[in-house]
Design a protein around this motif. Structure first.
Motif, PDB file in Angstrom:
ATOM      1  N   ARG A  10       0.838  -1.194   0.000  1.00 32.82           N
ATOM      2  CA  ARG A  10       0.000   0.000   0.000  1.00 32.82           C
ATOM      3  C   ARG A  10       0.872   1.243   0.000  1.00 32.82           C
ATOM      4  NH1 ARG A  10      -1.740   2.102   5.300  1.00 32.82           N
ATOM      5  NH2 ARG A  10      -0.367   1.251   6.912  1.00 32.82           N
ATOM      6  N   HIS A  11       0.338   2.288  -0.607  1.00 35.04           N
ATOM      7  CA  HIS A  11       1.086   3.530  -0.738  1.00 35.04           C
ATOM      8  C   HIS A  11       0.926   4.404   0.498  1.00 35.04           C
ATOM      9  CE1 HIS A  11       2.503   7.343  -2.496  1.00 35.04           C
ATOM     10  NE2 HIS A  11       3.080   6.606  -3.422  1.00 35.04           N
ATOM     11  N   ALA A  12      -0.219   4.319   1.146  1.00 38.52           N
ATOM     12  CA  ALA A  12      -0.571   5.267   2.217  1.00 38.52           C
ATOM     13  C   ALA A  12      -0.123   4.794   3.585  1.00 38.52           C
ATOM     14  CB  ALA A  12      -2.073   5.506   2.215  1.00 38.52           C
ATOM     15  N   SER A  13       1.139   4.397   3.720  1.00 37.33           N
ATOM     16  CA  SER A  13       1.674   4.013   5.020  1.00 37.33           C
ATOM     17  C   SER A  13       1.788   5.236   5.924  1.00 37.33           C
ATOM     18  CB  SER A  13       3.052   3.364   4.840  1.00 37.33           C
ATOM     19  OG  SER A  13       3.697   3.205   6.079  1.00 37.33           O
ATOM     20  N   SER A  14       1.329   5.109   7.168  1.00 32.81           N
ATOM     21  CA  SER A  14       1.401   6.246   8.087  1.00 32.81           C
ATOM     22  C   SER A  14       2.830   6.577   8.469  1.00 32.81           C
ATOM     23  CB  SER A  14       0.574   5.954   9.343  1.00 32.81           C
ATOM     24  OG  SER A  14       1.039   4.775   9.981  1.00 32.81           O
ATOM     25  N   ARG A  15       3.679   5.538   8.580  1.00 32.28           N
ATOM     26  CA  ARG A  15       5.077   5.765   8.970  1.00 32.28           C
ATOM     27  C   ARG A  15       5.977   6.120   7.794  1.00 32.28           C
ATOM     28  NH1 ARG A  15       7.402   0.849  11.831  1.00 32.28           N
ATOM     29  NH2 ARG A  15       5.563  -0.301  11.217  1.00 32.28           N
ATOM     30  N   TYR A  16       5.618   5.617   6.590  1.00 34.93           N
ATOM     31  CA  TYR A  16       6.514   5.803   5.457  1.00 34.93           C
ATOM     32  C   TYR A  16       5.682   5.792   4.173  1.00 34.93           C
ATOM     33  CZ  TYR A  16      11.082   5.433   3.102  1.00 34.93           C
ATOM     34  OH  TYR A  16      12.203   5.668   2.350  1.00 34.93           O
ATOM     35  N   PRO A  17       5.009   6.908   3.847  1.00 34.12           N
ATOM     36  CA  PRO A  17       4.190   6.954   2.630  1.00 34.12           C
ATOM     37  C   PRO A  17       5.016   6.656   1.382  1.00 34.12           C
ATOM     38  CG  PRO A  17       3.745   8.855   4.035  1.00 34.12           C
ATOM     39  CD  PRO A  17       4.938   8.159   4.624  1.00 34.12           C
ATOM     40  N   GLY A  18       4.424   5.868   0.489  1.00 31.29           N
ATOM     41  CA  GLY A  18       5.099   5.514  -0.753  1.00 31.29           C
ATOM     42  C   GLY A  18       6.201   4.497  -0.609  1.00 31.29           C
ATOM     43  N   LYS A  19       6.248   3.811   0.507  1.00 28.06           N
ATOM     44  CA  LYS A  19       7.357   2.897   0.789  1.00 28.06           C
ATOM     45  C   LYS A  19       7.589   1.841  -0.293  1.00 28.06           C
ATOM     46  CE  LYS A  19       6.913   0.030   4.326  1.00 28.06           C
ATOM     47  NZ  LYS A  19       6.934  -0.545   5.685  1.00 28.06           N
ATOM     48  N   PRO A  20       6.561   1.214  -0.880  1.00 27.10           N
ATOM     49  CA  PRO A  20       6.845   0.167  -1.873  1.00 27.10           C
ATOM     50  C   PRO A  20       7.622   0.654  -3.090  1.00 27.10           C
ATOM     51  CG  PRO A  20       4.578   0.016  -1.114  1.00 27.10           C
ATOM     52  CD  PRO A  20       5.119   1.317  -0.583  1.00 27.10           C
ATOM     53  N   THR A  55      -2.768  -4.681  -3.979  1.00 28.66           N
ATOM     54  CA  THR A  55      -2.665  -3.270  -3.631  1.00 28.66           C
ATOM     55  C   THR A  55      -4.000  -2.577  -3.834  1.00 28.66           C
ATOM     56  OG1 THR A  55      -1.384  -1.241  -4.003  1.00 28.66           O
ATOM     57  CG2 THR A  55      -1.960  -2.548  -5.956  1.00 28.66           C
ATOM     58  N   ASP A  56      -4.100  -1.350  -3.310  1.00 32.61           N
ATOM     59  CA  ASP A  56      -5.282  -0.518  -3.557  1.00 32.61           C
ATOM     60  C   ASP A  56      -4.894   0.767  -4.290  1.00 32.61           C
ATOM     61  OD1 ASP A  56      -3.939   0.898  -1.631  1.00 32.61           O
ATOM     62  OD2 ASP A  56      -5.507   0.790  -0.113  1.00 32.61           O
ATOM     63  N   ASP A  57      -3.662   0.824  -4.784  1.00 37.93           N
ATOM     64  CA  ASP A  57      -3.132   2.071  -5.322  1.00 37.93           C
ATOM     65  C   ASP A  57      -2.726   1.900  -6.788  1.00 37.93           C
ATOM     66  OD1 ASP A  57      -1.895   4.849  -4.169  1.00 37.93           O
ATOM     67  OD2 ASP A  57      -0.647   4.045  -5.782  1.00 37.93           O
ATOM     68  N   GLU A  58      -3.177   2.822  -7.631  1.00 38.50           N
ATOM     69  CA  GLU A  58      -2.896   2.723  -9.065  1.00 38.50           C
ATOM     70  C   GLU A  58      -1.413   2.921  -9.373  1.00 38.50           C
ATOM     71  OE1 GLU A  58      -4.459   1.807 -11.694  1.00 38.50           O
ATOM     72  OE2 GLU A  58      -6.407   1.433 -10.743  1.00 38.50           O
ATOM     73  N   ARG A  59      -0.719   3.724  -8.557  1.00 42.38           N
ATOM     74  CA  ARG A  59       0.711   3.922  -8.794  1.00 42.38           C
ATOM     75  C   ARG A  59       1.482   2.622  -8.584  1.00 42.38           C
ATOM     76  NH1 ARG A  59       0.556   8.964  -4.782  1.00 42.38           N
ATOM     77  NH2 ARG A  59      -0.970   7.485  -3.927  1.00 42.38           N
TER      78      ARG A  59
END
Length: 266
Positions: A10-20, A55-59
């Motif tokens: 997932r892209h919306a990590s609270s600790r590290y957004p965009g981590k993947p 995932t839930d994110d198009e990116r």
């Protein structure tokens, strides 16, 4: 046993957004995303019939497709990777005996860790979930303790009974040891490696339960099984000279890159 391996991302990590999508450089200096390195680790596991990025994110979807991964688009309401694995299994259809959750922030996971989980559930039909644990040496334990003193969220530890059944998992260092250990000295503390193998019935049950107080306090998804008295098998694995760490915080990027360089991983 027919096995589906799911990489929740997932892209919306609270600790590290965009981590993947964070790039990691290996020994050759080539930059590959965290997600791609996790996918390559998944494909190195023997006995896996299908690998899916959930995932839930198009990116993330577009990036995964760019290097040839299969993608399952899942709900943005899932609280953790286990819930996302359950939906990915539903999309994949029946016919799988086991589902492996190889979390997308652990690209250094050796293939034999996952293979040991599959074998553990094959030989222990009474167990519903399996996860690997790694006995820590003194230097690794010191690093865990330093992370906690500094207020950083580091690795997770596990305690389990004589037959391998999990008693508890914590982001604190448990059990209390009472003394320091030398660098390569074996300790009684086990690092929980965030990989899981489930039977389909366990995944179906998990999604129907609300998170319990321990899961919420610790932020550890596997505690939902323990709070419902479902057995989790801790499978002790060996590093065989490999270093291991998850990418939890931005400060972990140079740590992982250093490990990959030291081990000669491209």
């Amino acid at each position: 046993m027919s096995t589906l391996l799911v990489i929740p991302a997932r892209h919306a990590s609270s600790r590290y957004p965009g981590k993947p999508l964070v790039p990691l450089r290996g020994a050759t200096g080539e930059a590959k995303s965290l997600l791609r390195r996790s996918w390559e680790a998944a494909r190195a596991v023997r006995g896996i019939d299908r690998v899916v990025v959930a995932t839930d994110d198009e990116r993330i979807r577009a990036h995964a497709l760019s290097f040839g991964a299969e993608v399952a688009m899942t709900s943005d309401r899932h609280l953790n990777g286990t819930e996302r694995c359950a939906e990915a299994l539903a999309q994949a259809g029946a016919g799988f005996d086991l589902v492996v959750n190889l979390q997308g922030d652990a690209p250094l996971t050796p293939p034999w860790f996952v293979e040991a989980l599959v074998e553990g559930l094959r030989t222990r039909p009474e167990m519903q979930v399996a996860t690997p644990v790694l006995r820590m040496e003194g230097a690794a334990l010191a690093g865990f303790l330093e992370d906690r003193r500094a207020g950083r969220v580091g690795g997770t530890t596990a305690v389990f009974g004589a037959e391998g059944r999990a008693l508890y998992f914590s982001k604190e260092v448990i059990p209390y040891t009472g003394r320091p250990y030398a660098g390569h000295e074996a300790t009684p503390v086990f690092h929980h490696v965030g990989v899981y193998a489930y039977r389909p019935d366990a995944l179906a049950a998990y999604g129907a339960w609300e998170p319990g107080p321990l899961e919420i306090l610790e932020g550890l998804e596997q505690l939902r099984f323990l709070e419902r008295d479902w057995p989790v098998l801790c499978v002790e694995v060996e590093a065989r000279g490999r270093q291991f760490w998850e990418l939890n915080n931005p400060s972990d990027v140079p740590r992982l890159e250093g490990m990959m360089a030291e081990m000669g991983l491209p």
